[in-house]
Design a protein around this motif. Structure first.
Motif, short mmCIF file in Angstrom:
data_model
loop_
_atom_site.label_atom_id
_atom_site.label_comp_id
_atom_site.label_asym_id
_atom_site.label_seq_id
_atom_site.Cartn_x
_atom_site.Cartn_y
_atom_site.Cartn_z
N ARG A 289 28.41 27.66 46.47
CA ARG A 289 29.34 26.84 45.66
C ARG A 289 30.09 27.73 44.67
O ARG A 289 31.30 27.58 44.47
N ALA A 290 29.39 28.68 44.05
CA ALA A 290 30.04 29.59 43.10
C ALA A 290 31.06 30.48 43.81
O ALA A 290 32.15 30.74 43.28
N LYS A 293 34.13 28.38 44.79
CA LYS A 293 34.89 28.05 43.58
C LYS A 293 35.72 29.26 43.11
O LYS A 293 36.92 29.13 42.81
N ALA A 294 35.10 30.43 43.08
CA ALA A 294 35.82 31.65 42.67
C ALA A 294 36.94 31.97 43.64
O ALA A 294 38.03 32.40 43.24
N LYS A 296 38.69 29.85 45.55
CA LYS A 296 39.81 28.91 45.39
C LYS A 296 40.57 29.18 44.09
O LYS A 296 41.80 29.02 44.02
N GLN A 297 39.85 29.58 43.04
CA GLN A 297 40.54 29.93 41.80
C GLN A 297 41.41 31.16 41.98
O GLN A 297 42.49 31.26 41.39
N ALA A 301 43.79 26.43 45.90
CA ALA A 301 42.89 25.33 46.26
C ALA A 301 42.85 25.07 47.77
O ALA A 301 41.86 24.58 48.30
N THR A 304 40.48 28.78 52.08
CA THR A 304 39.05 28.63 52.38
C THR A 304 38.48 29.96 52.86
O THR A 304 39.05 30.58 53.75
#
Length: 401
Positions: A289-290, A293-294, A296-297, A301, A304
């Protein structure tokens, strides 16, 4: 060239900089990836994974700097990758090599890195015996046997398949996948009734004649290996167009055919497909998850990460360990000693490099494609823990030499 500093921004890092700047080394990492043409997205995924790791973990370099010297290997034939690697070693005088999307490209450089004693971290190329070709190879990605052999075992024991056909792209990873699946499937009591070479890796062929042949044969499962990307999308489309699911032929394979970046374009025909692989962006773990998230940042967004991105991330983590452990003074044999037995908590789960074979050891997950709201997703329905390369474990063919 892209340069990254090993110092974090902030007061603590500034103090560290003052204390150690005089001894900081600039380490050159030669990166050979496919960054143009139809497979450019493969190289982009790996490079983004490498750069994201450096951005998120500046402390991992132990205060040293990294310079990524990037070369485009273009196609999978090996000739361009060989020339690019030779330039990186002799002209750019890189300390470490990394990347290599396609197996023929990694194979082509083996004599060169042996002669120059250049440590090389393979971030994708999956043909099983590649690390055996030079003592200066270490692999952080996968081997075709980790998915193929276990998919053969799973098809016979958990899917109840008695017969199978195998379709494969006709180059080393494809032949490797055929051998892996067939060995696992027939050892578990199944029978491979047809083996079909389906063109080369450069262009996506028309799969229709081969798939129609399999539909007519009506095996219980159809194991397919093709390069990820557009090949995989075409496989699923042809499977749907011919109504093979309704005919009772189940499509299975390694995770290359359900690549995260292509999954949404495959449509509902992909639902129910079963693959075995080491990574999906859908893994619901804190580390993944981390990572997602990193990602996509950093890249948007709608972007993938896929299994190649994780290969780049993990490979850069391995290289950072070498740089830190050797205090920036890279020497071939010492670097390989650091890589042997290296362990890491990857977004894919715990991984290590086998000290004997210099190949990746990792969990293999059984994936099923499912609908998650209005999108397709991966559901994990099984796990095989800490898989070494079965080809080397069983000493089959070139893996036993």
């Amino acid at each position: 060239m892209r340069k990254f500093s090993g110092f974090a921004v902030g007061m603590a890092a500034a103090l560290m900089l003052a204390a150690t700047a005089a001894t900081a080394e600039n380490v050159k990492v030669g990166v050979v990836l496919t960054t143009s043409g139809g497979a450019a997205e493969f190289g982009q995924q790996i490079l983004r994974g490498m750069e994201l790791y450096l951005k998120e973990h500046p402390e991992a370099l132990g205060g040293h700097d990294v310079e990524l010297v990037i070369r485009d290997s273009k196609r999978p034939g090996g000739d361009i990758a060989k020339t690019a690697t030779q330039e990186l070693i002799t002209r750019d005088e890189v300390d470490i090599l990394a990347g290599y999307v396609f197996s023929p490209n990694a194979m082509a450089i083996a004599p060169m890195i042996s002669q120059s004693k250049t440590p090389t971290v393979i971030m994708n190329a999956g043909t099983a015996w590649i690390p055996s070709m030079s003592p200066y190879f270490a692999r952080v990605s996968f081997t075709m046997w980790q998915a193929g052999y276990n998919m053969g075992q799973y098809a016979a024991t958990s899917l109840g398949a008695k017969t199978a056909a195998v379709g494969y792209t006709d180059y080393p990873p494809g032949k490797d996948s055929l051998a892996a699946f067939k060995t696992g499937f027939e050892a578990a009591g199944g029978k491979v009734v047809d083996e079909i070479p389906m063109g080369g890796p450069r262009e996506v062929p028309d799969f229709t004649p081969w798939f129609q042949r399999v539909k007519d044969e009506k095996p219980d499962v159809f194991f397919v290996f093709v390069p990820a990307g557009n090949h995989a999308t075409a496989v699923v489309k042809t499977y749907a167009d011919l109504g093979m699911a309704a005919a009772g032929v189940k499509l299975i394979g390694p995770g290359d055919i359900t690549q995260d970046t292509k999954l949404q374009g495959m449509g509902d025909a992909a639902v129910g497909m079963v693959t075995i692989h080491h990574y999906s962006a859908d893994y619901d773990t804190p580390d993944n998850r981390a990572f997602v998230k990193a990602w996509k940042q950093a890249y948007g967004a709608d972007s993938t990460p896929d299994f190649m991105a994780v290969g780049g991330w993990d490979g850069m983590a391995a290289i950072a360990t070498v740089i830190r452990e050797l205090d920036g003074n890279i020497e071939g044999d010492a670097a390989m000693q650091v890589l042997r037995g290296w362990t890491f908590d990857s977004p894919r789960g715990p991984i290590s490099i086998d000290a004997e074979t210099r190949d990746i050891v990792q969990n293999e997950q059984v994936h099923r494609v499912v609908k998650k709201g209005d999108r397709l997703g991966i559901e994990v329905i099984g796990q095989i823990e800490q898989v070494k390369d079965p080809c080397k474990e069983l000493k089959i063919g070139k893996c036993g030499q």
